[in-house]
Design a protein around this motif. Structure first.
Motif, PDB file in Angstrom:
ATOM      1  N   PHE A  53     -23.547  22.148  41.658  1.00 66.41           N
ATOM      2  CA  PHE A  53     -22.475  23.025  41.318  1.00 66.41           C
ATOM      3  C   PHE A  53     -21.018  23.195  42.512  1.00 66.41           C
ATOM      4  CE2 PHE A  53     -20.038  26.903  40.584  1.00 66.41           C
ATOM      5  CZ  PHE A  53     -19.540  26.941  39.330  1.00 66.41           C
ATOM      6  N   LYS A  54     -21.594  23.651  43.614  1.00 62.41           N
ATOM      7  CA  LYS A  54     -20.722  23.725  44.617  1.00 62.41           C
ATOM      8  C   LYS A  54     -20.130  22.529  45.087  1.00 62.41           C
ATOM      9  CE  LYS A  54     -22.966  27.965  46.880  1.00 62.41           C
ATOM     10  NZ  LYS A  54     -23.723  28.388  47.936  1.00 62.41           N
ATOM     11  N   TRP A  55     -20.686  21.620  45.195  1.00 58.12           N
ATOM     12  CA  TRP A  55     -20.146  20.235  45.491  1.00 58.12           C
ATOM     13  C   TRP A  55     -18.902  19.981  44.499  1.00 58.12           C
ATOM     14  CZ3 TRP A  55     -19.645  15.314  43.452  1.00 58.12           C
ATOM     15  CH2 TRP A  55     -19.259  14.466  44.339  1.00 58.12           C
ATOM     16  N   VAL A  56     -19.470  19.790  43.275  1.00 61.55           N
ATOM     17  CA  VAL A  56     -18.328  19.356  42.191  1.00 61.55           C
ATOM     18  C   VAL A  56     -17.105  20.518  42.116  1.00 61.55           C
ATOM     19  CG1 VAL A  56     -18.303  19.329  39.528  1.00 61.55           C
ATOM     20  CG2 VAL A  56     -20.135  18.208  40.753  1.00 61.55           C
ATOM     21  N   THR A  57     -17.474  21.580  42.029  1.00 64.64           N
ATOM     22  CA  THR A  57     -16.321  22.705  42.147  1.00 64.64           C
ATOM     23  C   THR A  57     -15.481  22.442  43.534  1.00 64.64           C
ATOM     24  OG1 THR A  57     -17.762  24.342  41.467  1.00 64.64           O
ATOM     25  CG2 THR A  57     -15.737  25.115  42.549  1.00 64.64           C
ATOM     26  N   ARG A  58     -15.962  22.046  44.596  1.00 65.51           N
ATOM     27  CA  ARG A  58     -15.080  21.765  45.819  1.00 65.51           C
ATOM     28  C   ARG A  58     -14.196  20.371  45.462  1.00 65.51           C
ATOM     29  NH1 ARG A  58     -14.885  18.232  49.763  1.00 65.51           N
ATOM     30  NH2 ARG A  58     -13.645  18.610  51.736  1.00 65.51           N
ATOM     31  N   TRP A  59     -15.036  19.491  45.098  1.00 63.15           N
ATOM     32  CA  TRP A  59     -14.427  18.170  44.607  1.00 63.15           C
ATOM     33  C   TRP A  59     -13.287  18.235  43.554  1.00 63.15           C
ATOM     34  CZ3 TRP A  59     -15.078  13.421  46.861  1.00 63.15           C
ATOM     35  CH2 TRP A  59     -14.478  12.382  46.363  1.00 63.15           C
ATOM     36  N   ASN A  60     -13.400  19.198  42.620  1.00 62.40           N
ATOM     37  CA  ASN A  60     -12.244  19.340  41.608  1.00 62.40           C
ATOM     38  C   ASN A  60     -11.350  20.444  41.916  1.00 62.40           C
ATOM     39  OD1 ASN A  60     -13.407  17.205  39.953  1.00 62.40           O
ATOM     40  ND2 ASN A  60     -15.037  18.602  39.069  1.00 62.40           N
ATOM     41  N   GLU A  61     -11.605  21.340  42.752  1.00 63.56           N
ATOM     42  CA  GLU A  61     -10.649  22.375  42.742  1.00 63.56           C
ATOM     43  C   GLU A  61      -9.892  22.545  44.195  1.00 63.56           C
ATOM     44  OE1 GLU A  61     -12.469  25.853  41.051  1.00 63.56           O
ATOM     45  OE2 GLU A  61     -12.940  24.761  39.227  1.00 63.56           O
ATOM     46  N   SER A  62     -10.659  21.964  45.227  1.00 62.49           N
ATOM     47  CA  SER A  62     -10.591  22.075  46.789  1.00 62.49           C
ATOM     48  C   SER A  62      -9.688  20.787  47.220  1.00 62.49           C
ATOM     49  CB  SER A  62     -11.274  22.873  47.379  1.00 62.49           C
ATOM     50  OG  SER A  62     -11.796  23.914  46.927  1.00 62.49           O
ATOM     51  N   ARG A  63     -10.461  19.905  47.188  1.00 62.70           N
ATOM     52  CA  ARG A  63     -10.259  18.565  47.768  1.00 62.70           C
ATOM     53  C   ARG A  63      -8.975  17.898  47.421  1.00 62.70           C
ATOM     54  NH1 ARG A  63     -11.448  13.252  47.396  1.00 62.70           N
ATOM     55  NH2 ARG A  63     -11.975  12.024  49.291  1.00 62.70           N
ATOM     56  N   LEU A  64      -8.118  17.479  48.165  1.00 62.06           N
ATOM     57  CA  LEU A  64      -6.973  16.760  47.605  1.00 62.06           C
ATOM     58  C   LEU A  64      -7.400  15.267  47.854  1.00 62.06           C
ATOM     59  CD1 LEU A  64      -4.479  18.257  50.149  1.00 62.06           C
ATOM     60  CD2 LEU A  64      -5.040  18.917  47.722  1.00 62.06           C
ATOM     61  N   HIS A  65      -7.073  14.682  46.580  1.00 60.50           N
ATOM     62  CA  HIS A  65      -7.254  13.095  46.345  1.00 60.50           C
ATOM     63  C   HIS A  65      -6.141  12.383  46.500  1.00 60.50           C
ATOM     64  CE1 HIS A  65     -11.191  13.906  44.389  1.00 60.50           C
ATOM     65  NE2 HIS A  65     -10.832  14.872  44.340  1.00 60.50           N
ATOM     66  N   GLN A  66      -6.445  11.516  47.348  1.00 57.86           N
ATOM     67  CA  GLN A  66      -5.334  10.344  47.638  1.00 57.86           C
ATOM     68  C   GLN A  66      -4.689   9.837  46.494  1.00 57.86           C
ATOM     69  OE1 GLN A  66      -6.073   7.286  50.338  1.00 57.86           O
ATOM     70  NE2 GLN A  66      -4.035   6.604  50.591  1.00 57.86           N
ATOM     71  N   SER A  67      -5.391   9.379  45.407  1.00 53.30           N
ATOM     72  CA  SER A  67      -5.122   8.693  44.233  1.00 53.30           C
ATOM     73  C   SER A  67      -4.021   9.528  43.239  1.00 53.30           C
ATOM     74  CB  SER A  67      -6.083   7.704  43.773  1.00 53.30           C
ATOM     75  OG  SER A  67      -7.249   8.885  43.313  1.00 53.30           O
ATOM     76  N   LEU A  68      -4.360  10.689  43.616  1.00 52.62           N
ATOM     77  CA  LEU A  68      -3.643  11.783  42.602  1.00 52.62           C
ATOM     78  C   LEU A  68      -2.436  12.383  43.498  1.00 52.62           C
ATOM     79  CD1 LEU A  68      -6.920  13.561  41.066  1.00 52.62           C
ATOM     80  CD2 LEU A  68      -5.344  11.738  40.221  1.00 52.62           C
ATOM     81  N   GLY A  69      -1.964  11.597  44.380  1.00 54.26           N
ATOM     82  CA  GLY A  69      -0.668  12.132  44.987  1.00 54.26           C
ATOM     83  C   GLY A  69      -1.130  13.285  45.839  1.00 54.26           C
ATOM     84  N   TYR A  70      -2.309  13.325  46.515  1.00 56.40           N
ATOM     85  CA  TYR A  70      -2.770  14.473  47.228  1.00 56.40           C
ATOM     86  C   TYR A  70      -2.803  16.009  46.651  1.00 56.40           C
ATOM     87  CZ  TYR A  70      -2.824  10.905  50.904  1.00 56.40           C
ATOM     88  OH  TYR A  70      -2.955   9.872  51.674  1.00 56.40           O
ATOM     89  N   ARG A  71      -3.285  15.792  45.252  1.00 57.68           N
ATOM     90  CA  ARG A  71      -3.284  17.019  44.433  1.00 57.68           C
ATOM     91  C   ARG A  71      -4.815  17.152  44.125  1.00 57.68           C
ATOM     92  NH1 ARG A  71       0.438  16.364  39.852  1.00 57.68           N
ATOM     93  NH2 ARG A  71      -0.039  14.282  39.986  1.00 57.68           N
ATOM     94  N   THR A  72      -5.204  18.282  43.742  1.00 59.73           N
ATOM     95  CA  THR A  72      -6.773  18.402  42.967  1.00 59.73           C
ATOM     96  C   THR A  72      -6.702  17.638  41.652  1.00 59.73           C
ATOM     97  OG1 THR A  72      -6.493  20.497  42.369  1.00 59.73           O
ATOM     98  CG2 THR A  72      -6.891  20.155  44.732  1.00 59.73           C
TER      99      THR A  72
END
Length: 52
Positions: free
Chosen positions: A9-28
């Motif tokens: 749960f912690k990993w998924v939460t960080r992945w979706n709400e904190s980590r910036l994704h290059q393919s999404l224009g450096y947005r979460t």
């Protein structure tokens, strides 16, 4: 077993709400999803699915 669920749960939460994704224009993913729903109210989505 509960420890694994909490860690996942912690990993998924960080992945979706904190980590910036290059393919999404450096947005979460959470930011991208919020923007999507802002521009596509749920009623409109339901109508699109009805006509598909």
């Amino acid at each position: 077993m509960v420890d694994v669920e909490i860690a996942t749960f912690k990993w998924v939460t960080r992945w979706n709400e904190s980590r910036l994704h290059q393919s999404l224009g450096y947005r979460t993913p959470a930011e991208v999803e919020a923007e999507f729903w802002e521009h596509h109210p749920s009623q409109e989505i339901m109508e699109i699915k009805t006509h598909a």
